[in-house]
Design a protein around this motif. Structure first.
Motif, PDB file in Angstrom:
ATOM      1  N   ARG A 187       0.834  -1.202   0.000  1.00 39.45           N
ATOM      2  CA  ARG A 187       0.000   0.000   0.000  1.00 39.45           C
ATOM      3  C   ARG A 187       0.884   1.275   0.000  1.00 39.45           C
ATOM      4  O   ARG A 187       0.564   2.260  -0.653  1.00 39.45           O
ATOM      5  N   ILE A 188       1.966   1.235   0.752  1.00 38.56           N
ATOM      6  CA  ILE A 188       2.853   2.407   0.815  1.00 38.56           C
ATOM      7  C   ILE A 188       3.583   2.588  -0.520  1.00 38.56           C
ATOM      8  O   ILE A 188       3.705   3.709  -1.017  1.00 38.56           O
ATOM      9  N   ASP A 190       2.471   1.683  -3.443  1.00 36.03           N
ATOM     10  CA  ASP A 190       1.443   2.239  -4.338  1.00 36.03           C
ATOM     11  C   ASP A 190       1.274   3.739  -4.107  1.00 36.03           C
ATOM     12  O   ASP A 190       1.171   4.516  -5.055  1.00 36.03           O
ATOM     13  N   THR A 191       1.215   4.117  -2.814  1.00 38.49           N
ATOM     14  CA  THR A 191       1.026   5.527  -2.459  1.00 38.49           C
ATOM     15  C   THR A 191       2.176   6.363  -3.004  1.00 38.49           C
ATOM     16  O   THR A 191       1.970   7.468  -3.522  1.00 38.49           O
ATOM     17  N   ILE A 192       3.389   5.834  -2.893  1.00 38.42           N
ATOM     18  CA  ILE A 192       4.564   6.546  -3.398  1.00 38.42           C
ATOM     19  C   ILE A 192       4.445   6.755  -4.906  1.00 38.42           C
ATOM     20  O   ILE A 192       4.639   7.867  -5.410  1.00 38.42           O
ATOM     21  N   ARG A 194       1.727   6.679  -6.776  1.00 38.35           N
ATOM     22  CA  ARG A 194       0.585   7.517  -7.161  1.00 38.35           C
ATOM     23  C   ARG A 194       0.707   8.945  -6.661  1.00 38.35           C
ATOM     24  O   ARG A 194       0.241   9.878  -7.299  1.00 38.35           O
ATOM     25  N   GLY A 195       1.347   9.100  -5.480  1.00 38.59           N
ATOM     26  CA  GLY A 195       1.275  10.411  -4.846  1.00 38.59           C
ATOM     27  C   GLY A 195       2.540  11.235  -4.861  1.00 38.59           C
ATOM     28  O   GLY A 195       2.478  12.458  -4.714  1.00 38.59           O
ATOM     29  N   LEU A 196       3.704  10.595  -5.011  1.00 33.71           N
ATOM     30  CA  LEU A 196       4.958  11.359  -4.928  1.00 33.71           C
ATOM     31  C   LEU A 196       5.209  12.028  -6.272  1.00 33.71           C
ATOM     32  O   LEU A 196       5.731  11.423  -7.192  1.00 33.71           O
ATOM     33  N   SER A 197       4.786  13.255  -6.368  1.00 34.13           N
ATOM     34  CA  SER A 197       4.926  14.109  -7.559  1.00 34.13           C
ATOM     35  C   SER A 197       4.007  13.694  -8.701  1.00 34.13           C
ATOM     36  O   SER A 197       4.144  14.184  -9.813  1.00 34.13           O
ATOM     37  N   ALA A 198       3.054  12.834  -8.395  1.00 36.33           N
ATOM     38  CA  ALA A 198       1.969  12.448  -9.308  1.00 36.33           C
ATOM     39  C   ALA A 198       2.178  12.823 -10.774  1.00 36.33           C
ATOM     40  O   ALA A 198       1.670  13.846 -11.226  1.00 36.33           O
ATOM     41  N   PRO A 199       2.908  12.026 -11.511  1.00 34.16           N
ATOM     42  CA  PRO A 199       3.175  12.380 -12.906  1.00 34.16           C
ATOM     43  C   PRO A 199       1.957  12.086 -13.774  1.00 34.16           C
ATOM     44  O   PRO A 199       1.025  11.419 -13.352  1.00 34.16           O
ATOM     45  N   MET A 200       1.995  12.598 -14.959  1.00 32.28           N
ATOM     46  CA  MET A 200       0.940  12.440 -15.956  1.00 32.28           C
ATOM     47  C   MET A 200       0.387  11.016 -15.984  1.00 32.28           C
ATOM     48  O   MET A 200      -0.810  10.803 -15.853  1.00 32.28           O
ATOM     49  N   VAL A 203      -1.440   9.801 -12.771  1.00 31.02           N
ATOM     50  CA  VAL A 203      -2.725  10.474 -12.606  1.00 31.02           C
ATOM     51  C   VAL A 203      -3.724   9.925 -13.608  1.00 31.02           C
ATOM     52  O   VAL A 203      -4.867   9.630 -13.259  1.00 31.02           O
ATOM     53  N   ASN A 206      -5.020   6.716 -12.296  1.00 37.05           N
ATOM     54  CA  ASN A 206      -5.975   6.922 -11.199  1.00 37.05           C
ATOM     55  C   ASN A 206      -7.324   7.338 -11.754  1.00 37.05           C
ATOM     56  O   ASN A 206      -8.361   6.890 -11.299  1.00 37.05           O
TER      57      ASN A 206
END
Lengths: 214, 214
Positions: A187-188, A190-192, A194-200, A203, A206
């Motif tokens: 889960r972590i 995945d979070t990294i 999806r969420g760490l600077s969320a590139p094109m 996103v 998602n």
């Protein structure tokens, strides 16, 4: 016919097993070359045929401790898994090995952690090697469009911090395997991604996933 | 005119200052009520007027240690900051206080960490209180559309793990304030909001940000 090198290796292996026995008996208390020789039924001068200094002995102890972890890091870094799976495997396989080592003999594990703290200069190279392989995986992730607004070093540092509980080998001792598990690790990771600077790309994934775009 | 309660409180405060002095002198080695009385120039029986047991003394030491952190947690949890700022403030303000405490006297800090490990049952309530306030913030985040595919407990656990370096007060000792800083903490909190189960709203924000939608 066995070459001398092999006899030397066999003697070293045997002495390393006696280090385990001594650490089991005495905990992390400093072990001298003389005590190790006595434990192994060897003359104090003979032990120097196998390890020419206490430093050489400690390096061999560290090498043995980290051997499997290095094999995992190399195998994962060289594999052609998709990048998100590769990152997960890089942390998960080492974490599972750590849990095995810990559960095999918690007291011995704790003593080796204390020895590692005492002689951190011997351990540092292995910590750096972990960052080296992580940097390779991060570079590959960047080729895939992730973490594009960060440098490799910044990304490595942030990932190490977010996964500290799974990277720090002492965490299994103080947090415990009840709270730490591969499902949370997944889960972590995945979070990294999806969420760490969320590139094109991430996103867009998602967005597809929740049906905003199709 | 001072009430008896106030004299009692003043005496307790004075004794807690003497605990600091003793810990500075002797490190985390166990301190007896008799030794504390001697240090404070008090008769051994007199000290029990202020703390009726060693446990009561240890609880007062913990209460003093955590007082500012609790004030921060309460103030942040009750504030009407937007939820992402609130989560950041919740971790950042306590982290900055921790850095101050550590840098003020690293040796004393280390000794108190050891005392905290020794008497973890005294500390546990404060750790649980931290989780309680975090759960309130997570619940508010859920009302705002975040973390919707997770339970509150799962979210609290994952956030605590991802921010372990900023939550665990020992991290400043072994990782150091060079690698830990509020900029990275901000980045991790952003990552959590954007990446941990990426809800509709967060994805829409990301999408707007990179111009997929307008």
């Amino acid at each position: 016919m066995a070459r001398p090198q092999t006899n030397l290796d066999a003697g070293r292996q045997l002495l390393l097993e006696h280090v385990d026995i001594l650490v089991r008996k005495r905990g992390a208390a400093d072990i001298s070359m003389t005590e190790l020789a006595t434990e192994a039924g060897m003359s104090p001068s003979n032990i120097y045929r196998f390890f020419d200094s206490k430093e050489a002995l400690l390096e061999a102890v560290a090498e043995k401790w980290f051997a499997e972890k290095i094999a995992i890091m190399e195998a994962v870094a060289r594999s052609d898994m998709p990048i998100c799976e590769k990152m997960f495997a890089y942390f998960a396989r080492r974490f599972l090995l750590t849990v095995d080592q810990y559960e095999d003999d918690p007291a011995l594990y704790k003593s080796y952690m204390e020895i590692g703290q005492q002689y951190f200069e011997v351990v540092r190279g292995y910590v750096d090697l972990g960052d080296h392989y992580l940097a390779e995986i991060v570079a590959e992730a960047m080729e895939n469009g992730y973490f594009l607004d960060l440098t490799i070093d910044e990304t490595v540092s942030l990932i190490n911090q977010m996964l500290q509980c799974y990277v720090n080998p002492e965490a299994v001792m103080f947090i415990g395997t009840g709270k730490l598990n591969v499902e949370k690790l997944q889960r972590i990771v995945d979070t990294i991604f999806r969420g760490l600077s969320a590139p094109m790309q991430a996103v867009a994934d998602n967005v597809r996933q929740i049906g905003v775009l199709t």
